[in-house]
Structures are given as structure tokens and as C-alpha cells.
Design a protein around this motif. Structure first.
Motif, short mmCIF file in Angstrom:
data_model
loop_
_atom_site.label_atom_id
_atom_site.label_comp_id
_atom_site.label_asym_id
_atom_site.label_seq_id
_atom_site.Cartn_x
_atom_site.Cartn_y
_atom_site.Cartn_z
N GLU A 170 73.05 16.58 -9.81
CA GLU A 170 72.10 17.32 -8.98
C GLU A 170 72.78 18.52 -8.32
O GLU A 170 73.83 18.40 -7.72
CB GLU A 170 71.51 16.41 -7.89
CG GLU A 170 70.57 15.35 -8.41
CD GLU A 170 69.90 14.57 -7.30
OE1 GLU A 170 70.07 14.96 -6.12
OE2 GLU A 170 69.23 13.57 -7.58
N THR A 171 72.18 19.68 -8.48
CA THR A 171 72.66 20.91 -7.86
C THR A 171 71.54 21.93 -7.90
O THR A 171 70.66 21.85 -8.76
CB THR A 171 73.91 21.47 -8.57
OG1 THR A 171 74.36 22.67 -7.92
CG2 THR A 171 73.62 21.78 -10.03
N ASN A 172 71.57 22.89 -6.99
CA ASN A 172 70.55 23.94 -7.01
C ASN A 172 71.12 25.30 -7.39
O ASN A 172 70.47 26.32 -7.23
CB ASN A 172 69.84 24.03 -5.66
CG ASN A 172 70.80 24.30 -4.51
OD1 ASN A 172 71.98 24.57 -4.72
ND2 ASN A 172 70.30 24.21 -3.29
N VAL A 173 72.37 25.29 -7.91
CA VAL A 173 72.99 26.54 -8.36
C VAL A 173 73.52 26.34 -9.77
O VAL A 173 73.81 25.22 -10.19
CB VAL A 173 74.13 26.98 -7.41
CG1 VAL A 173 73.59 27.30 -6.03
CG2 VAL A 173 75.20 25.92 -7.34
N ALA A 182 65.74 22.92 -15.10
CA ALA A 182 65.14 23.96 -14.28
C ALA A 182 63.68 23.61 -14.02
O ALA A 182 62.96 23.20 -14.93
CB ALA A 182 65.23 25.31 -14.96
N ASP A 186 57.29 25.02 -9.82
CA ASP A 186 57.13 23.76 -9.09
C ASP A 186 56.30 22.72 -9.82
O ASP A 186 55.77 21.79 -9.20
CB ASP A 186 56.50 24.01 -7.71
CG ASP A 186 57.43 24.76 -6.78
OD1 ASP A 186 58.65 24.50 -6.84
OD2 ASP A 186 56.95 25.61 -6.01
N LYS A 221 63.66 27.08 -10.23
CA LYS A 221 64.57 26.39 -9.32
C LYS A 221 65.45 25.45 -10.14
O LYS A 221 64.95 24.63 -10.90
CB LYS A 221 63.79 25.57 -8.29
CG LYS A 221 62.92 26.41 -7.36
CD LYS A 221 62.12 25.52 -6.42
CE LYS A 221 61.20 26.34 -5.53
NZ LYS A 221 60.35 25.47 -4.67
N VAL A 222 66.76 25.59 -9.98
CA VAL A 222 67.69 24.71 -10.67
C VAL A 222 67.67 23.35 -9.99
O VAL A 222 67.78 23.24 -8.76
CB VAL A 222 69.12 25.30 -10.66
CG1 VAL A 222 70.12 24.30 -11.24
CG2 VAL A 222 69.15 26.60 -11.44
N GLN A 223 67.50 22.29 -10.79
CA GLN A 223 67.44 20.92 -10.28
C GLN A 223 68.71 20.12 -10.60
O GLN A 223 68.94 19.08 -10.00
CB GLN A 223 66.24 20.19 -10.89
CG GLN A 223 64.90 20.84 -10.59
CD GLN A 223 64.44 20.58 -9.18
OE1 GLN A 223 64.03 19.48 -8.84
NE2 GLN A 223 64.53 21.59 -8.34
N ARG A 225 72.61 20.16 -13.35
CA ARG A 225 73.41 20.75 -14.43
C ARG A 225 73.91 19.64 -15.36
O ARG A 225 74.32 18.57 -14.91
CB ARG A 225 74.59 21.53 -13.86
CG ARG A 225 75.43 22.25 -14.90
CD ARG A 225 76.48 23.13 -14.25
NE ARG A 225 77.46 22.37 -13.48
CZ ARG A 225 78.54 21.80 -14.02
NH1 ARG A 225 78.78 21.92 -15.32
NH2 ARG A 225 79.38 21.14 -13.27
#
Length: 233
Positions: A170-173, A182, A186, A221-223, A225
Motif C-alpha cells: 500500500e502506497t499513494n506514490v 491505480a 474513485d 490515485k495510486v493505491q 505498488r
């Protein structure tokens, strides 16, 4: 599992094909679903195709074939799914760089949060279906991890095959070239290679049969990697 819009579009296409023998035009689909632009229809069509409900025939206008239907539209459970038995010990394609051999020692159970097929409803990712044993060394770095089952062939040239299980941190970058989960508008989660393109985000498939999707950055939005892959033979 389909979103309401995807289900509505599939039902509309099926009804029109049954009635007229040909699928509706994109303009007719847009009006039927009360969407403001045809780009929304393109995204829905792509999602339905990637999940195996429809097939677009190349070089033919308005050529959409309904391959299967969900149970809610009268389809047969698990239609179109055939377990694969692979003889020998060679994979179908080269594994991605993050793939490592699974070992029973020091394994960690991760929740499998549904399926992703370069386009799957986020609702499917919010429900745990079962768990899978993952080598502890695959879970390097901070943050929570989860797994997703891959459905489809949109990432085969990255070594990710239909039926594989991908391990996601989990990461948003994300950095250019990362394979990410991604969230688009939404409502739709997709497994693609992430690249920035000016003020837009390009979500690239690893299969020339699928087009790159270029979207405004505020729509993506990145959810998570990709950090690993598990393949069963």
C-alpha cells in the motif's frame, strides 16, 4: 464483480444485440447511461473487455460481441473460466523483476482482496476472499501489504499472466515505470505501469493489444505498488 454502470452497459449492449443483431453505437450507449461524454463509455467498454464479458473485433465498425453474462443477467456461474493445467516447469513468460521463488519457511499469510484485470471495481478489492502464503522477504519496506488475483492478459509482457497472484504494498506514490494499482475516478481500480506525462498520468498495459490510457492527474490515485508475484503450476 461489476460496477452498476458496467452492468447497465453490458445489459444494454446484450439487449440491443438480441433485438437488432448489432450492438448500439457509442452515442446510443452514452444516452442510455446518461453520461456526458463518450470517453466514459470507452472506459466502461475497456473494463468489460478486460474482464472477459465482451470482445471487440478489429477493423469492423460497431463490432462488439457479448462473450458471457453475469448471473444477475442470466449468465452461468463461472462461465468462461477453465482451470489451467500446465505440464512441465517452464512459465508462460518471463517473471517480473519482483518475482521470487516461494518457500514455506518464514512465510506470511496475506489477505487476497479479490481480482484485478487491468480494470476491476474497487468494491472487489475491499473484500477479502481468502489468504495466501507469501515469503517474508517479499514484504520489504514499510506499509501494509495485500494480494490480488490477476484476471486477463493485459500485463503479459511484464511477466504477469492470467491466474497469477500479485503482492501489493500500500502506497499513494509511485515512480515512473512502477507497476501500480491505480484508482481511476474513485470507481475503478486497474493494474498498469505508471508514467507521468506532463499534467497527466499514463497507465500503460504490457500488451500491444491494449491502448495506453492517459488521464488527468486528479482522476488517478495510486493505491499500491507491485512488489512480488506468485505463480502456481
Amino acid at each position: 464483480m461489476l460496477t452498476k454502470k458496467q452492468l447497465d452497459l453490458l445489459a444494454f449492449i446484450h439487449k440491443r444485440v438480441q433485438r437488432d443483431g448489432v450492438p448500439p453505437s457509442f452515442d446510443e450507449m452514452k444516452l442510455a447511461l446518461d453520461l456526458r461524454s463518450k470517453s466514459g463509455i470507452h472506459r466502461l467498454i475497456t473494463a468489460l473487455e478486460e474482464r472477459g464479458f465482451i470482445r471487440r473485433l478489429a477493423h469492423r465498425a460497431r463490432a462488439i460481441e457479448v462473450v458471457k453474462l453475469p448471473e444477475s443477467l442470466g449468465g452461468t456461474p463461472n462461465a468462461g473460466f477453465t482451470p489451467k493445467v500446465i505440464d512441465g516447469d517452464r512459465p508462460d513468460g518471463p517473471p517480473p523483476a519482483a518475482a521470487i521463488q516461494t518457500q514455506a519457511a518464514q512465510a506470511v499469510d496475506l489477505p487476497v482482496m479479490g481480482r484485478i484485470a487491468a480494470g476491476v471495481p474497487i468494491e472487489a478489492i475491499n473484500q477479502m476472499t481468502h489468504s495466501v502464503a507469501v515469503p517474508g522477504g517479499m514484504l520489504a519496506g514499510s506499509g501494509q501489504h495485500y494480494a490480488l488475483e490477476v484476471k486477463g492478459d493485459s500485463m503479459i509482457e511484464a511477466g504477469i499472466n492470467d491466474g497469477d497472484v500479485v503482492v501489493i504494498r500500500e502506497t499513494n506514490v509511485a515512480d515512473d515505470g512502477d507497476i501500480v494499482v491505480a484508482l481511476v475516478e474513485d470507481s475503478e481500480a486497474t493494474l498498469k505501469r505508471f508514467k507521468r506525462s506532463g499534467s497527466s498520468i499514463a497507465l500503460e498495459a504490457a500488451n500491444p493489444a491494449y491502448e495506453t490510457r492517459v488521464l488527468p492527474s486528479d482522476m488517478v490515485k495510486v493505491q499500491g505498488r507491485l512488489v512480488g508475484l506468485i505463480r502456481t503450476y
